[in-house]
Design an enzyme around this catalytic site. Structure first.
Site, short mmCIF file in Angstrom:
data_model
loop_
_atom_site.label_atom_id
_atom_site.label_comp_id
_atom_site.label_asym_id
_atom_site.label_seq_id
_atom_site.Cartn_x
_atom_site.Cartn_y
_atom_site.Cartn_z
N PRO A 1 29.08 -13.15 -18.88
CA PRO A 1 29.43 -11.79 -18.08
C PRO A 1 29.59 -10.61 -18.71
CG PRO A 1 30.02 -13.94 -16.82
CD PRO A 1 29.65 -14.02 -18.21
N GLY B 1 21.13 -19.17 -25.32
CA GLY B 1 20.70 -19.38 -24.45
C GLY B 1 21.54 -19.24 -22.81
N GLY C 1 34.96 -7.89 -18.51
CA GLY C 1 36.28 -9.19 -18.70
C GLY C 1 37.12 -8.10 -18.51
N LEU C 2 38.17 -8.84 -18.50
CA LEU C 2 40.15 -8.74 -17.92
C LEU C 2 41.03 -9.23 -19.29
CD1 LEU C 2 42.54 -7.29 -15.78
CD2 LEU C 2 42.45 -9.90 -15.56
N GLY C 3 41.59 -7.85 -19.79
CA GLY C 3 42.13 -8.65 -21.35
C GLY C 3 43.46 -9.34 -20.93
N TYR D 1 47.62 -15.29 -27.58
CA TYR D 1 49.36 -14.09 -26.03
C TYR D 1 49.86 -14.71 -26.37
CZ TYR D 1 44.19 -11.89 -27.39
OH TYR D 1 43.50 -11.23 -27.65
P1 NAP Z 1 42.90 -1.58 -23.45
O1 NAP Z 1 41.97 -2.25 -22.85
O2 NAP Z 1 42.18 -0.41 -24.37
O3 NAP Z 1 43.90 -1.08 -22.89
C1 NAP Z 1 44.80 -1.53 -22.02
C2 NAP Z 1 45.68 0.20 -21.94
O4 NAP Z 1 45.36 0.89 -20.47
C3 NAP Z 1 47.42 -0.39 -20.82
O5 NAP Z 1 48.23 0.30 -20.81
C4 NAP Z 1 46.61 -0.44 -19.40
O6 NAP Z 1 47.79 -0.52 -19.15
C5 NAP Z 1 45.87 0.80 -19.77
N1 NAP Z 1 44.65 1.16 -18.51
C6 NAP Z 1 44.55 -0.11 -18.27
N2 NAP Z 1 43.00 0.63 -17.55
C7 NAP Z 1 43.52 2.17 -16.88
C8 NAP Z 1 43.12 2.84 -16.30
N3 NAP Z 1 42.42 2.76 -15.47
N4 NAP Z 1 43.86 3.75 -16.04
C9 NAP Z 1 44.87 3.65 -17.10
N5 NAP Z 1 45.09 3.20 -18.20
C10 NAP Z 1 45.10 1.96 -18.18
O7 NAP Z 1 43.60 -2.54 -24.57
P2 NAP Z 1 44.32 -3.72 -25.72
O8 NAP Z 1 44.88 -4.68 -24.74
O9 NAP Z 1 44.41 -3.74 -26.95
O10 NAP Z 1 42.63 -5.05 -24.88
C11 NAP Z 1 41.94 -5.52 -24.02
C12 NAP Z 1 41.85 -6.57 -24.71
O11 NAP Z 1 41.24 -6.87 -25.57
C13 NAP Z 1 43.14 -7.58 -24.54
O12 NAP Z 1 44.15 -7.04 -23.43
C14 NAP Z 1 42.57 -8.38 -25.13
O13 NAP Z 1 42.36 -9.50 -24.42
C15 NAP Z 1 40.94 -7.57 -25.96
N6 NAP Z 1 41.74 -8.09 -27.72
C16 NAP Z 1 41.60 -8.71 -29.29
C17 NAP Z 1 41.79 -8.25 -29.62
C18 NAP Z 1 41.51 -9.40 -31.34
O14 NAP Z 1 41.56 -8.92 -32.20
N7 NAP Z 1 40.01 -10.35 -30.32
C19 NAP Z 1 42.98 -7.82 -30.05
C20 NAP Z 1 42.43 -6.51 -29.28
C21 NAP Z 1 42.72 -7.18 -28.33
P3 NAP Z 1 48.55 -1.37 -17.93
O15 NAP Z 1 48.21 -2.23 -17.76
O16 NAP Z 1 49.31 -0.80 -17.41
O17 NAP Z 1 47.41 -1.27 -16.51
#
Ligand code: NAP
Length: 325
Positions: free
Chosen positions: A44, A40, A47-49, A79
């Site tokens: 949003p 329920g 989000g921001l990773g 993290y």
């Molecule tokens: P992602 O968001 O797919 O990619 C991040 C990469 O993309 C960084 O190198 C970033 O560089 C670059 N980027 C961001 N915006 C951009 C743009 N507009 N143009 C070009 N490059 C860009 O990778 P991720 O960190 O693996 O995934 C996102 C989030 O998901 C994580 O941070 C985390 O919160 C979550 N996650 C969860 C799990 C899990 O097991 N539950 C696993 C992996 C990830 P800059 O930072 O230099 O901009």
């Protein structure tokens, strides 16, 4: 998250129905898309990773995100940066720009923390069932409002649904056009479990960490680039919009204020059906985060296939030498 992690989204309130002014550019930010969950509450979607972000860059990214309109921040104890995220929240909330009640915070329980659900809030000893039951108690005790899962295959999700007293609201999984993760996404959508797409841009900055050099990057894919050119968008916007348009919560990570704002712009965009379908049909599929490092003889999942219950693209198996290249 459970199994390969249990996700502990601490939801506070849904977003205001109307848009709001972006503190940085003073322009009206579009209203944020949100999804009513199976408990329920409304989450949003965009989000921001925060994985890999740290120190001053993390502070700037969380601040920029909140000030430019993000209302969902994705965190995890693994993290090792939740203290910085929390400190930035406190500062921004104290300034009165954004209220705590308007923010959705996701945190996660890493595999090795399954025995300490309460302290870790957001491998191997307790069962997934016991861990889930501990998480259900967090809801009973009012410590979190929603609980979910992460990296759960169809098989693991089905198993959990067999005993869960509280249904997971979301399953956070890798998802982008190079890994559409269809079986899990379709199953969860049919079960009214929201999919959160992690690594929506292909996680380029974890490439070295996981030895992925030489593997094609979805941000450089020729279809993605040609769509970006056609529409006058950036490739990252094409990927974020594709994910959001599927109805997935989408959590790109960036430490660049400009990219953080650029990524959020997709909430007000629409990918034409032709382009959407092109991305739905890219042949190359690979798990960028295939978790191979967690497998082995003394682990609960000796092989990559057992880890993902068979939901592994051929390309990953080839890479690991498990089928002929
Ligand atoms: P992602 O968001 O797919 O990619 C991040 C990469 O993309 C960084 O190198 C970033 O560089 C670059 N980027 C961001 N915006 C951009 C743009 N507009 N143009 C070009 N490059 C860009 O990778 P991720 O960190 O693996 O995934 C996102 C989030 O998901 C994580 O941070 C985390 O919160 C979550 N996650 C969860 C799990 C899990 O097991 N539950 C696993 C992996 C990830 P800059 O930072 O230099 O901009």
């Amino acid at each position: 998250m459970l199994a390969r992690s249990v996700l502990l989204p601490t939801c506070l309130k849904a977003l205001p129905a109307r848009g709001f002014a972006c503190k940085v550019c003073a322009a009206a930010a579009p209203p944020q898309p949100k999804q009513r969950l199976n408990n329920g509450l409304e989450m949003p979607l965009f989000g921001l990773g925060t994985w890999k972000s740290k120190g001053g860059a993390l502070e700037t990214s969380v601040r920029t995100a909140l000030e430019s309109g993000y209302r969902h921040i994705d965190c995890a104890s693994a993290y090792s940066n939740q203290d910085t995220v929390g400190k930035t929240f406190q500062e921004v909330f104290a300034e009165g720009t954004v209220a705590r009640d308007d923010i959705w915070v996701t945190s996660k329980l890493f595999n090795k923390d399954h025995a300490r659900v309460r302290e870790a809030w957001p491998v191997l000893k307790p069962s997934i069932k016991e861990t889930w039951q501990d998480m259900e108690k967090l809801v009973d005790d009012g410590l979190v409002k929603s609980i979910g899962i992460s990296n759960f295959s169809v098989k693991k999700t089905q198993h959990l649904l067999g005993y869960a007293r509280i249904k997971p609201v979301a399953n956070q999984v890798e998802l982008h056009p190079y890994f559409r993760n269809c079986a899990t996404a379709d199953f969860c959508q049919a079960e009214n479990i929201l999919i959160t797409a992690y690594s929506p841009l292909g996680s380029n900055d974890s490439e070295q960490m996981f030895g992925r050099e030489g593997i094609p990057k979805v941000l450089d894919d020729e279809t993605v680039l040609s769509i970006a050119q056609d529409l006058g968008w950036t490739p990252a916007q094409v990927l974020c919009r594709w994910s959001l348009q599927h109805g997935y919560s989408t959590i790109p990570k960036s430490v660049s204020p400009q990219r953080i704002r650029e990524n959020l712009e997709v909430v007000g965009m629409e990918l034409p059906a032709k382009h959407f379908d092109q991305l739905n049909n890219l042949e190359f599929q690979i798990r960028m985060l295939d978790g191979n490092f967690t497998t082995g003889p003394n682990t609960p999942y000796p092989t990559i296939n057992e880890l993902w219950d068979g939901e592994v693209p051929e390309e990953n198996l080839k890479r690991r030498g498990l089928v002929a290249a």
